[in-house]
Design a protein around this motif. Sequence first.
Motif, short mmCIF file in Angstrom:
data_model
loop_
_atom_site.label_atom_id
_atom_site.label_comp_id
_atom_site.label_asym_id
_atom_site.label_seq_id
_atom_site.Cartn_x
_atom_site.Cartn_y
_atom_site.Cartn_z
N GLY A 7 0.82 -1.21 0.00
CA GLY A 7 0.00 0.00 0.00
C GLY A 7 0.84 1.25 0.00
O GLY A 7 1.99 1.25 0.43
N GLY A 8 0.30 2.33 -0.52
CA GLY A 8 0.99 3.61 -0.49
C GLY A 8 2.12 3.69 -1.49
O GLY A 8 2.31 2.82 -2.33
N LEU A 9 2.88 4.76 -1.40
CA LEU A 9 3.99 4.99 -2.31
C LEU A 9 5.30 4.57 -1.67
O LEU A 9 5.46 4.61 -0.46
N ALA A 10 6.25 4.21 -2.52
CA ALA A 10 7.61 3.93 -2.04
C ALA A 10 8.20 5.23 -1.51
O ALA A 10 7.80 6.33 -1.90
N ALA A 11 9.14 5.11 -0.62
CA ALA A 11 9.73 6.28 0.05
C ALA A 11 10.30 7.29 -0.94
O ALA A 11 10.10 8.49 -0.80
N GLU A 12 11.00 6.81 -1.98
CA GLU A 12 11.60 7.75 -2.92
C GLU A 12 10.53 8.47 -3.75
O GLU A 12 10.67 9.66 -4.04
N ARG A 17 7.29 13.49 -4.64
CA ARG A 17 6.01 14.19 -4.64
C ARG A 17 6.02 15.34 -3.64
O ARG A 17 5.51 16.42 -3.93
N GLU A 18 6.59 15.13 -2.46
CA GLU A 18 6.68 16.21 -1.49
C GLU A 18 7.52 17.36 -2.02
O GLU A 18 7.23 18.52 -1.76
N GLY A 19 8.56 17.04 -2.79
CA GLY A 19 9.38 18.08 -3.40
C GLY A 19 8.58 18.92 -4.40
O GLY A 19 8.72 20.14 -4.44
N ILE A 20 7.73 18.27 -5.18
CA ILE A 20 6.86 18.98 -6.12
C ILE A 20 5.92 19.90 -5.34
O ILE A 20 5.72 21.06 -5.71
N HIS A 21 5.34 19.39 -4.26
CA HIS A 21 4.43 20.21 -3.45
C HIS A 21 5.15 21.42 -2.85
O HIS A 21 4.60 22.52 -2.81
#
Length: 73
Positions: A7-12, A17-21
Amino acid sequence: MRSPRGGGLAAERRAFREGIHTQAAGLFAQGFNNAAVARALRVSVGSVQRWHRVWEHAGEQGCARRRQHPDPS
């Protein structure tokens, strides 16, 4: 990519995605509109609109982490 636990996204991918945000939050702070942010980051305007609502409600820290949609009230 999904994590080995199923479930969810891999850490990298989550970090990417957090960098894009975070980049989007910086552009919001500079006064860019949603369409310009979407073009610059090569994402949909709908996604940027969602992030912009979070940014208005919780600031840059809110954009950097996974959050529920802000309370519409």
